[in-house]
Design a protein around this motif. Structure first.
Motif, PDB file in Angstrom:
ATOM      1  N   MET A 285       0.841  -1.176   0.000  1.00 45.72           N
ATOM      2  CA  MET A 285       0.000   0.000   0.000  1.00 45.72           C
ATOM      3  C   MET A 285       0.886   1.240   0.000  1.00 45.72           C
ATOM      4  O   MET A 285       1.828   1.341   0.775  1.00 45.72           O
ATOM      5  N   THR A 286       0.605   2.173  -0.856  1.00 49.29           N
ATOM      6  CA  THR A 286       1.394   3.389  -0.948  1.00 49.29           C
ATOM      7  C   THR A 286       1.040   4.332   0.202  1.00 49.29           C
ATOM      8  O   THR A 286      -0.127   4.618   0.446  1.00 49.29           O
ATOM      9  N   SER A 287       2.072   4.819   0.911  1.00 50.96           N
ATOM     10  CA  SER A 287       1.830   5.720   2.035  1.00 50.96           C
ATOM     11  C   SER A 287       1.503   7.113   1.518  1.00 50.96           C
ATOM     12  O   SER A 287       2.118   7.585   0.563  1.00 50.96           O
ATOM     13  N   PRO A 288       0.514   7.777   2.123  1.00 50.94           N
ATOM     14  CA  PRO A 288       0.214   9.143   1.715  1.00 50.94           C
ATOM     15  C   PRO A 288       1.334  10.081   2.116  1.00 50.94           C
ATOM     16  O   PRO A 288       2.157   9.779   2.990  1.00 50.94           O
ATOM     17  N   ALA A 289       1.390  11.217   1.464  1.00 55.59           N
ATOM     18  CA  ALA A 289       2.418  12.200   1.786  1.00 55.59           C
ATOM     19  C   ALA A 289       2.254  12.658   3.237  1.00 55.59           C
ATOM     20  O   ALA A 289       1.142  12.835   3.722  1.00 55.59           O
ATOM     21  N   ALA A 290       3.390  12.820   3.915  1.00 57.66           N
ATOM     22  CA  ALA A 290       3.354  13.248   5.306  1.00 57.66           C
ATOM     23  C   ALA A 290       2.770  14.654   5.415  1.00 57.66           C
ATOM     24  O   ALA A 290       3.069  15.526   4.598  1.00 57.66           O
ATOM     25  N   ARG A 291       1.926  14.856   6.410  1.00 54.73           N
ATOM     26  CA  ARG A 291       1.329  16.170   6.624  1.00 54.73           C
ATOM     27  C   ARG A 291       2.195  17.005   7.561  1.00 54.73           C
ATOM     28  O   ARG A 291       2.867  16.477   8.441  1.00 54.73           O
ATOM     29  N   ASP A 292       2.151  18.301   7.368  1.00 47.32           N
ATOM     30  CA  ASP A 292       2.841  19.198   8.285  1.00 47.32           C
ATOM     31  C   ASP A 292       2.201  19.101   9.660  1.00 47.32           C
ATOM     32  O   ASP A 292       0.985  18.934   9.785  1.00 47.32           O
ATOM     33  N   ARG A 293       3.002  19.184  10.694  1.00 43.96           N
ATOM     34  CA  ARG A 293       2.509  19.128  12.066  1.00 43.96           C
ATOM     35  C   ARG A 293       3.016  20.332  12.857  1.00 43.96           C
ATOM     36  O   ARG A 293       4.089  20.863  12.572  1.00 43.96           O
ATOM     37  N   VAL A 294       2.251  20.731  13.840  1.00 48.18           N
ATOM     38  CA  VAL A 294       2.641  21.780  14.776  1.00 48.18           C
ATOM     39  C   VAL A 294       3.053  21.110  16.076  1.00 48.18           C
ATOM     40  O   VAL A 294       2.328  20.262  16.601  1.00 48.18           O
ATOM     41  N   SER A 295       4.211  21.466  16.609  1.00 48.51           N
ATOM     42  CA  SER A 295       4.719  20.850  17.829  1.00 48.51           C
ATOM     43  C   SER A 295       4.384  21.704  19.048  1.00 48.51           C
ATOM     44  O   SER A 295       4.449  22.939  18.999  1.00 48.51           O
ATOM     45  N   PHE A 296       4.037  21.027  20.154  1.00 44.29           N
ATOM     46  CA  PHE A 296       3.756  21.683  21.427  1.00 44.29           C
ATOM     47  C   PHE A 296       4.633  21.025  22.491  1.00 44.29           C
ATOM     48  O   PHE A 296       4.456  19.840  22.796  1.00 44.29           O
ATOM     49  N   ASP A 297       5.558  21.763  23.050  1.00 40.79           N
ATOM     50  CA  ASP A 297       6.524  21.235  24.011  1.00 40.79           C
ATOM     51  C   ASP A 297       6.176  21.754  25.412  1.00 40.79           C
ATOM     52  O   ASP A 297       6.256  22.957  25.662  1.00 40.79           O
ATOM     53  N   PRO A 298       5.787  20.869  26.339  1.00 42.74           N
ATOM     54  CA  PRO A 298       5.411  21.339  27.677  1.00 42.74           C
ATOM     55  C   PRO A 298       6.545  22.040  28.406  1.00 42.74           C
ATOM     56  O   PRO A 298       6.309  22.894  29.263  1.00 42.74           O
ATOM     57  N   ASP A 299       7.789  21.678  28.079  1.00 41.84           N
ATOM     58  CA  ASP A 299       8.925  22.315  28.747  1.00 41.84           C
ATOM     59  C   ASP A 299       9.209  23.707  28.207  1.00 41.84           C
ATOM     60  O   ASP A 299       9.924  24.486  28.849  1.00 41.84           O
ATOM     61  N   ALA A 300       8.664  24.024  27.031  1.00 45.87           N
ATOM     62  CA  ALA A 300       8.928  25.324  26.415  1.00 45.87           C
ATOM     63  C   ALA A 300       7.720  26.245  26.450  1.00 45.87           C
ATOM     64  O   ALA A 300       7.793  27.375  25.976  1.00 45.87           O
ATOM     65  N   MET A 301       6.607  25.758  27.000  1.00 43.61           N
ATOM     66  CA  MET A 301       5.363  26.525  26.990  1.00 43.61           C
ATOM     67  C   MET A 301       4.905  26.861  28.398  1.00 43.61           C
ATOM     68  O   MET A 301       5.241  26.158  29.355  1.00 43.61           O
ATOM     69  N   ASP A 302       4.120  27.933  28.505  1.00 48.66           N
ATOM     70  CA  ASP A 302       3.421  28.222  29.750  1.00 48.66           C
ATOM     71  C   ASP A 302       2.493  27.054  30.075  1.00 48.66           C
ATOM     72  O   ASP A 302       1.865  26.483  29.178  1.00 48.66           O
ATOM     73  N   SER A 303       2.403  26.695  31.345  1.00 48.35           N
ATOM     74  CA  SER A 303       1.617  25.517  31.720  1.00 48.35           C
ATOM     75  C   SER A 303       0.150  25.669  31.343  1.00 48.35           C
ATOM     76  O   SER A 303      -0.504  24.706  30.929  1.00 48.35           O
ATOM     77  N   GLY A 304      -0.394  26.880  31.461  1.00 53.58           N
ATOM     78  CA  GLY A 304      -1.786  27.098  31.091  1.00 53.58           C
ATOM     79  C   GLY A 304      -2.019  26.907  29.605  1.00 53.58           C
ATOM     80  O   GLY A 304      -3.041  26.337  29.200  1.00 53.58           O
ATOM     81  N   ALA A 305      -1.067  27.369  28.786  1.00 52.55           N
ATOM     82  CA  ALA A 305      -1.195  27.218  27.339  1.00 52.55           C
ATOM     83  C   ALA A 305      -1.120  25.747  26.947  1.00 52.55           C
ATOM     84  O   ALA A 305      -1.865  25.285  26.080  1.00 52.55           O
ATOM     85  N   PHE A 306      -0.222  24.994  27.592  1.00 50.40           N
ATOM     86  CA  PHE A 306      -0.124  23.571  27.263  1.00 50.40           C
ATOM     87  C   PHE A 306      -1.352  22.814  27.751  1.00 50.40           C
ATOM     88  O   PHE A 306      -1.816  21.880  27.093  1.00 50.40           O
ATOM     89  N   TYR A 307      -1.903  23.221  28.887  1.00 50.39           N
ATOM     90  CA  TYR A 307      -3.129  22.618  29.412  1.00 50.39           C
ATOM     91  C   TYR A 307      -4.263  22.751  28.404  1.00 50.39           C
ATOM     92  O   TYR A 307      -5.037  21.813  28.187  1.00 50.39           O
ATOM     93  N   ARG A 308      -4.366  23.917  27.760  1.00 55.53           N
ATOM     94  CA  ARG A 308      -5.419  24.116  26.766  1.00 55.53           C
ATOM     95  C   ARG A 308      -5.234  23.195  25.567  1.00 55.53           C
ATOM     96  O   ARG A 308      -6.215  22.699  24.995  1.00 55.53           O
ATOM     97  N   VAL A 309      -3.989  22.960  25.181  1.00 55.90           N
ATOM     98  CA  VAL A 309      -3.718  22.030  24.082  1.00 55.90           C
ATOM     99  C   VAL A 309      -4.086  20.609  24.492  1.00 55.90           C
ATOM    100  O   VAL A 309      -4.760  19.879  23.756  1.00 55.90           O
ATOM    101  N   LEU A 310      -3.654  20.206  25.672  1.00 54.75           N
ATOM    102  CA  LEU A 310      -3.921  18.853  26.155  1.00 54.75           C
ATOM    103  C   LEU A 310      -5.416  18.602  26.238  1.00 54.75           C
ATOM    104  O   LEU A 310      -5.914  17.534  25.840  1.00 54.75           O
ATOM    105  N   ASN A 311      -6.172  19.580  26.761  1.00 50.06           N
ATOM    106  CA  ASN A 311      -7.623  19.449  26.870  1.00 50.06           C
ATOM    107  C   ASN A 311      -8.294  19.324  25.509  1.00 50.06           C
ATOM    108  O   ASN A 311      -9.384  18.761  25.399  1.00 50.06           O
ATOM    109  N   SER A 312      -7.655  19.876  24.484  1.00 50.18           N
ATOM    110  CA  SER A 312      -8.243  19.871  23.146  1.00 50.18           C
ATOM    111  C   SER A 312      -7.976  18.594  22.376  1.00 50.18           C
ATOM    112  O   SER A 312      -8.629  18.331  21.365  1.00 50.18           O
TER     113      SER A 312
END
Length: 218
Positions: A1-28
């Motif tokens: 089976m042919t693999s589809p082209a990889a999609r761009d991703r956005v990275s979220f690093d808990p060590d580099a982010m405010d805890s509240g901002a990462f919490y909102r990502v995790l909840n989502s």
């Protein structure tokens, strides 16, 4: 089976982010989440009712459920003080009331009284249950485990009561329960489309090679 082209991703690093901002990502991304509508009684006799969306089954034998108190909420303090609580299903019909019970009322105020939610005695514990909830799980405190700013509360299930009209073939039916679930931000969801599929035993898988071929898209 042919693999589809990889999609761009956005990275979220808990060590580099405010805890509240990462919490909102995790909840989502941890979605949808069932809601434990926890009813407790304080040592002074005040009935507390609050929704907790970090909630799941922790153990089957013995039956244990768990919810997480982010910070030291009244639900946690009361469960520790009395050793008992109920977990009530959050029905779609009480959407606004469920949300309103998350208001940060002072500990000596009853959320149920403020929001018009009717409580009634439980069967086996001193904590009350929500009369208009189709399911109430009665628990005694099994223990707690703290992680950073949060505490996981484990409740040993002593009794479950379900509206009779919601039980068919020996189990509660989702179409009669109509539970709410939490998403990210201020978003909530209902059950929507219900799909049913059986697990595939390994013997069936090996006896029918077509199962794997179909799943792999051949």
């Amino acid at each position: 089976m042919t693999s589809p082209a990889a999609r761009d991703r956005v990275s979220f690093d808990p060590d580099a982010m405010d805890s509240g901002a990462f919490y909102r990502v995790l909840n989502s991304v941890v979605v949808p989440r069932p809601i434990a509508w926890v009813c407790t009684r304080s040592a002074e006799g005040v009935h507390n009712l609050a929704p907790h969306s970090f909630y799941t089954v922790a153990c089957v034998t013995p039956p244990v459920v768990q919810f997480t108190s982010v910070g030291r909420k009244d639900s946690l303090r009361n469960a520790e003080a009395t050793g008992q609580f109920t977990v009530n299903l959050t029905p779609e019909a009480l959407f606004e009331q469920v949300n309103a019970t998350a208001t940060d009322f002072p500990p000596d105020h009853s959320e149920a009284e403020h929001t018009g939610v009717r409580l009634e005695p439980a069967e086996t514990v001193d904590a009350m249950r929500v009369a208009e909830s189709p399911v109430s799980i009665e628990c005694v405190l099994h223990g707690t485990v703290s992680f950073g700013d949060s505490t996981v509360v484990f409740g040993r299930v002593r009794h479950i009561s379900v509206w009779a009209e919601a039980v068919q073939d020996g189990r509660p039916r989702i179409e009669h329960l109509r539970p709410l679930a939490r998403l990210g931000g201020n978003e909530w969801s209902t059950i929507g489309e219900v799909r049913e599929i059986r697990r595939i035993p390994y013997r069936t898988w090996t006896d029918d090679p077509g199962i794997g071929e179909r799943l792999r898209g051949r």
